[in-house]
Structure formats: C-alpha cells, structure tokens
Design a protein around this motif. Structure first.
Motif, PDB file in Angstrom:
ATOM      1  N   PHE A 221     -44.213 -11.617  14.921  1.00  0.00           N
ATOM      2  CA  PHE A 221     -45.427 -11.245  15.658  1.00  0.00           C
ATOM      3  C   PHE A 221     -46.035  -9.931  15.151  1.00  0.00           C
ATOM      4  O   PHE A 221     -45.760  -9.500  14.045  1.00  0.00           O
ATOM      5  N   ASP A 222     -46.875  -9.350  15.967  1.00  0.00           N
ATOM      6  CA  ASP A 222     -47.782  -8.292  15.553  1.00  0.00           C
ATOM      7  C   ASP A 222     -47.435  -6.949  16.188  1.00  0.00           C
ATOM      8  O   ASP A 222     -46.698  -6.872  17.168  1.00  0.00           O
ATOM      9  N   ARG A 223     -48.020  -5.902  15.605  1.00  0.00           N
ATOM     10  CA  ARG A 223     -47.996  -4.551  16.174  1.00  0.00           C
ATOM     11  C   ARG A 223     -49.389  -3.963  15.991  1.00  0.00           C
ATOM     12  O   ARG A 223     -50.097  -4.326  15.056  1.00  0.00           O
ATOM     13  N   GLU A 224     -49.755  -3.031  16.842  1.00  0.00           N
ATOM     14  CA  GLU A 224     -50.994  -2.279  16.635  1.00  0.00           C
ATOM     15  C   GLU A 224     -50.660  -0.807  16.440  1.00  0.00           C
ATOM     16  O   GLU A 224     -49.873  -0.233  17.198  1.00  0.00           O
ATOM     17  N   CYS A 225     -51.302  -0.219  15.423  1.00  0.00           N
ATOM     18  CA  CYS A 225     -51.015   1.167  15.048  1.00  0.00           C
ATOM     19  C   CYS A 225     -52.333   1.923  14.843  1.00  0.00           C
ATOM     20  O   CYS A 225     -52.519   2.631  13.853  1.00  0.00           O
ATOM     21  N   SER A 226     -53.259   1.777  15.776  1.00  0.00           N
ATOM     22  CA  SER A 226     -54.602   2.327  15.577  1.00  0.00           C
ATOM     23  C   SER A 226     -54.678   3.833  15.789  1.00  0.00           C
ATOM     24  O   SER A 226     -55.561   4.483  15.221  1.00  0.00           O
ATOM     25  N   LEU A 227     -53.806   4.398  16.611  1.00  0.00           N
ATOM     26  CA  LEU A 227     -53.868   5.842  16.853  1.00  0.00           C
ATOM     27  C   LEU A 227     -53.202   6.574  15.694  1.00  0.00           C
ATOM     28  O   LEU A 227     -51.982   6.561  15.549  1.00  0.00           O
ATOM     29  N   GLN A 228     -54.031   7.220  14.883  1.00  0.00           N
ATOM     30  CA  GLN A 228     -53.569   7.878  13.659  1.00  0.00           C
ATOM     31  C   GLN A 228     -54.218   9.253  13.544  1.00  0.00           C
ATOM     32  O   GLN A 228     -55.293   9.495  14.102  1.00  0.00           O
TER      33      GLN A 228
END
Length: 657
Positions: A221-228
């Motif tokens: 499945f997936d992960r979200e890593c938008s906060l950078q």
C-alpha cells in the motif's frame, strides 16, 4: 545467511540489528571515528572501525567495507538507506566477492536508482512523468527554456532530499546548478544533475513494493510524505489521507507494474507527485529500505527488513496480495537536531538531557541516544524517528501530540515543538497541505506557535518555587531555602527575560502559600516519578515536568512548552566553581559561522568590494550547505579561512570594513 555486515550508522543500523536478532543472525557494524562513542555500537555482535574522516574514506568506501566483511566472515551486507544503498557498483562488488547484497540487483539499481534512467524506464512502461532534461551545466543552461520556470534541479544519483533546489528565475540558475552538482559529488560521489518542471502544490505519495527472486512483486500500500522542509520529509503517514480508494488502487498497481518491469527484487519504494485533481506522476524509485518504512509496518503488520533478508536468501514471498490489508493509521515524525526559527539550521552539539516517550501505540526508531551524548555535525541531522499508531488518523495524531510532549531533548536545538505545532494546526488536521506548505507558511507557523506558547506564567513559576523549596527541605538551615534575610520573604524569579516577585506567606510540609500579582496563592507539588509532577494551585491540578539544570535553575515543561526559570537568590554555579570566562567576541565587522562546520567555498578575497547580501563563504554542517552573506555594503579587508577548514562559532571567517 549467518552474519550480516551493516554498512550504515545510527537509527537504521539499530533497526536492522533488531530484526537480525529476531532471526538469530549475527551482525557486524562498521563505524567512522566520529561515531566511536556512539551507544548503538554495543548492539552489534562485532564492530569494525573504518580508517579516515571523510564520507569517501568511511561510509562511502566500497573497498574498506568489502574488506571489513571479509575480515569478519560476514556472508551478507545490508546497506540501510543513504550512503551506498543505491550504488550499483557496490552491489556488483558484493556479488563479485560472493557476498549477498541485501537489496536489489545491480541491474535493477541502474535502471531505477539513477533518477534520469528511472524516468526513461517509467516512460517506457507507460507511467506518466514530469518533463525534464539532463546534461552538462553548459548544456542545461542552453536548454532550460524548453522546460520553463519554475525549475527543480536534482542530483541524478540523489535521494532523501539531498541535492535538490528550486529555481524561480534565470539569474539564480547557474549558481544553483553548480551548488547542486557540488553537493551531489560530496554526498553521492556523482555530480550529474538534471532539470525537471516544478509542479505547483503537489502531494508526495509513495508505494511500498517487495519482490522476490522468483518474479513475484506485491505492494504494501501507500504512504503520504507531503510535509517537507528543504525537500526533505519530516512527517509521514499511512495510508495517505488524500487518495480515494480508486486512485489508491491505480497508484499501487502502477508501482507494482513498474517494479515488475525491471524484475525488481527486495523492498523498494515508488514515489509519485499527485496533483490537486489526483492525477499522479512518477517521481523516482528508491531501491532500498525507506526512512519512513515504520508507518507501513505498523499498518500492515509486516516486518520489511525481514522481507529484505528472506528475499536475499532466495526465499519466495510468503505473502500474497490478497492477504495484505491496511489496519488503522500511523504517523511518523522525524526528530532533527535543527532550529526551525533559523531556517532549520543544523544544531550539532552536546545533549544535556534526553528522554524518549513510551507506551502503547508509540514506537521509537533511534540511535540509543542518552544524556551527555554528542550529536556530530558530520552527518544528517536526523537523530530519531517517533511513530504512533491509532485506529484512525485522528487517534494517531492525538497519540503523536501526546508523545511529543513527553519527548525531551535539551542542550541542542531541535524540532519537537515545531512538529507538535504542525500536528495541532487546522491545516494538518483537515489535510490542507502540500510539499510546499512549510516553505510557504513557515513564518506564519512560527508566529502561531509562539502565540500558542503564551501560557499563564503562574504555573511554571509556582512549580519552580515549590520544587526549589522542597529541594531545600533537607538543608540544615531555613536560610538555604529562602535565600538571604528579608523582613517579608520575597523570592525573585526570572523567566522569558522578565522578573517575577513571589512573596512567601507560609511554608508547610504539604503546601506553600505566596502572593503573586496581588493574589494569595496556595500551591502543592505532587511527585509522579520520572520528572513528572502535578502542581495543585487553588484546587486546580496542572501536569508539569521539572528538571534542575544548576542550583536555582529549572526547566519546567507545561502544556508542551519549556520554560527556563531562574531563582535569583541562589548562585547559579556548580560545586562552588566559577563559570569559565566568556569566549572572545569578534571585533566589529567580523563575520562568524552560525554553526560549527566545514568551509567548502570562499567567494571573496582580501580587497573584494561587496554589497549587502553578497555571498562570502559557504559552510557545510550536517550535509547541508549554509550560505554566509554580507550584512552590509563594504570591503572584505580580511579573509581568515580557506576551503576545507573546520570552523566553530567563535572563529572570524571574513572581516567587512
């Protein structure tokens, strides 16, 4: 497979060792001289010191690492992430020497670990990519108009946010290309760069895949890593709160299809940019274990490092796609030694106190740091990862905010408070974020955070007062408790550069009475253990943490905020010893480094005329370049450093007249 050499350091080395022990496999850990005192070295069965000081001499030295494996009879090498983990030459060298490389084949790495080659492979597989070009710096300067601004410059062999820069205008381009190439050469040993179109307000969503040597590939499945920040992830979560079930299925299938197209073996991650309309574009593939893998482990129950080892041993996957499900929600925060209020400037140094949170649903992947440990400026500033799990996103978020309040790192700047502020911000709660969110809203975020920290000073003041008096109860004289003689005992405290006078009216075994701002206050302190206390004020109870730094100097954590409170009638020195003299202050016009580091570029010579904002020196710390700019118009009448010099915050680099 009987013995694994871990070609890495820090928290990922500890993580690999943990799974190896579970599988009853011995471990060998290499280390550079800078890590000689690291507590985590004791976790390995054997350790090998690498000669040299630089990365090229130690963690990037293929010959030395292969020799260490042979000397210790290790039959496998796990590269972790970063360093040589995506280096096909290293994987080939292992194969040539009969050592199992716990990762993909060199051929798969060549197809995917080089970002330019990966784009071509994705295009051939029919996966959409953003437009881009590659070439020498002169070629890129000639061809960039075909892409248009804004541009994203990347290191071809890069990853983890290293060697990435956004350029908005043509005058910035040449310097940015040179800086990216230099950083890429330093960190990855390859100065090749490429340019691609910079997508506005994207989400960063990735798909975890695993493939065996028998040709089976599945996704976890997936992960979200938008906060950078600085193109480097700081908060990751699984599953992505952005994707619909339909888009999730499509993006996960695309990841499997692309990995299968190159016969991928081991664990890998396909990264995608997702537009506001949920269209997705292949970004790159990381052919290694990912920093944020724990959120996938907590939501699927699968040990990804164990899968890597089993695949490397030739075992077929015991998992089938239909058997894998996501359960609950997990969030990971990367804990960095950096100062968010100074543009995330790295903050190496000595940790005076360190304590990690614990409890159900909380996981720490760290390097076994302890109080009095030193965080070196030679490596990435990440010192640990804090991961929480909950039945849904809000439960995981709440657990994370509570865990961050119970995490203590004193002595160096860190991002704990900043992370807590992000997690409590309505934009995170309601998922109104993108990869540019922090960069675009940093000043507002810091302002909001400062406003949130404006608590009533009574609680930390009362806690410091009662704690200091209770500490003095074992003294032979009452005057040691209340300081020098007064007609009406008054104690002055300093907090946030303000003085507060508390007038004592009664000291009893169970409580203390005092006057504050014209009010009569009764306070009682209840010890809950492990530096935790409950301060009772006027029948209200407030949980606090209390630490004593020096005689009369206390750190009070209340409502997630740290307050240094000084009791001014107590001499703030230890064991009757006077403090050391202050460091010599640089003469007027002397420019010093904002942090300890290494000089990698000197842009001026003696006699150079400069304007305010001109580049003087570049100092590298924790693998980040920090530009030292001229504070005013003038002339550089003294240049006191050269490239390669190591400097601290007291050394004058350049003098401007």
């Amino acid at each position: 497979m009987k013995k694994i050499l871990i070609a890495n350091r820090g928290e990922i080395a500890v993580r690999i060792i943990r799974t190896a022990k579970k599988m009853q496999i011995s471990t060998v850990l290499i280390y550079a001289p800078q890590d000689a005192d690291a507590a985590y070295l004791k976790e390995a069965d054997e350790t090998v010191l690498l000669d040299g000081q630089s990365l090229n001499e130690t963690y990037l030295n293929i010959g030395s690492i292969i020799a260490a494996a042979k000397a210790t009879h290790a039959d496998a090498i796990h590269p972790g992430y970063g360093f040589l983990s995506e280096n096909a030459a290293f994987a080939s060298a292992c194969r040539d020497e009969g050592i199992i490389f716990i990762g993909p084949t060199p051929e798969a790495m060549e197809a995917m670990s080089n970002k330019i080659a990966a784009r071509k492979t994705a295009q051939a597989a029919g996966v959409p990519v953003t437009p881009g070009i590659t070439g020498t710096i002169p070629e890129l300067l000639a061809q960039y108009p075909s892409i248009g601004f804004p541009l994203l410059i990347k290191a071809a062999a890069g990853g983890g946010g290293k060697g990435m820069r956004v350029v908005q205008q043509e005058p910035e381009l040449k310097d940015a290309l040179e800086a990216t190439a230099r950083e890429a050469k330093n960190y990855f040993g390859d100065d090749t760069v490429y340019i691609e179109k910079y997508i506005e307000a994207p989400r960063h969503v990735e798909v975890q895949v695993v493939g065996d040597q028998q040709g089976h590939v599945i996704h976890l499945f997936d992960r979200e890593c938008s906060l950078q920040r600085r193109h480097q992830k700081i908060i990751e979560e699984a599953p992505s709160p952005t994707l619909t079930p339909e888009v999730r299925e499509k993006i996960c299938n695309a990841g499997v299809q692309l990995a299968a197209a190159i016969g991928y073996q081991s664990a890998g991650t396909l990264e995608f940019l997702v537009d506001p309309d949920l269209s997705f574009y292949f970004l790159e593939m990381n052919t290694r274990i990912q920093v944020e893998h724990p959120v996938t482990e907590l939501t699927t129950g699968i040990d990804i490092v164990e899968q890597q080892i089993r695949i490397a041993r030739g075992e077929p996957l015991s998992l089938q796609q239909k058997d894998i499900h996501q359960k609950g929600h997990a969030i990971e925060c990367r804990i960095y030694a950096e100062d968010p209020e100074q543009q995330f400037l790295p903050s190496p140094g000595k940790i005076t106190f360190y304590k990690e949170p614990g409890g159900e649903g909380i996981r720490i992947d760290g390097m076994l740091l302890q109080s009095d440990a030193t965080v070196t400026g030679d490596f990435d500033p990440m010192i640990a990862k804090l991961i929480t799990w909950g039945t849904n996103r809000e439960a995981a978020r709440t657990k994370m905010t509570e865990a961050l309040q119970q995490y203590f790192i004193y002595g160096i700047k860190n991002n704990l408070t900043f992370l807590r502020g992000l997690l409590q911000h309505p934009d995170f709660i309601e998922n109104r974020i993108s990869t540019k969110y922090i960069d675009q809203h940093l000043q507002v975020l810091l302002h909001d955070l400062n406003e949130q920290q404006k608590n009533d000073p009574l609680v930390p003041l009362a806690a410091a007062l009662v704690f200091s008096l209770k500490q003095g109860q074992h003294s032979s004289s009452v005057w040691n408790q209340i300081g020098y003689w007064r007609l009406v005992p008054q104690i002055t405290f300093t907090m946030d550069d303000k003085n507060f006078i508390l007038s004592l009216t009664k000291i009893a075994d169970a409580f203390v009475c005092f006057e504050y701002n014209g009010q009569s206050i009764q306070a009682q302190l209840e010890d809950a253990g492990q530096h935790q206390f409950r301060i009772h004020i006027q029948e209200q109870v407030y949980p606090v943490y209390i630490f004593k730094w020096l005689p009369g100097v206390y750190m009070i954590r209340y409502n997630g905020v740290d307050y240094e409170v000084k009791r001014n009638d107590i001499l703030h020195i230890v064991d009757e010893q006077l403090p050391p003299p202050a460091s010599t202050v640089a003469k007027q016009g002397g420019i010093t480094a904002p942090m300890p580091g290494k000089v990698i570029k000197v842009a001026v010579t003696e006699g150079t005329a400069v304007k305010k904002g001109d580049l003087l020196v570049i100092v590298e710390a924790m693998k980040m370049e920090n530009n030292i700019l001229s504070p005013a118009d003038g002339v550089a009448d003294g240049v006191f450093v050269k490239e390669g010099d190591k400097v601290d915050t007291t050394a004058v680099l350049v003098h401007i007249k």
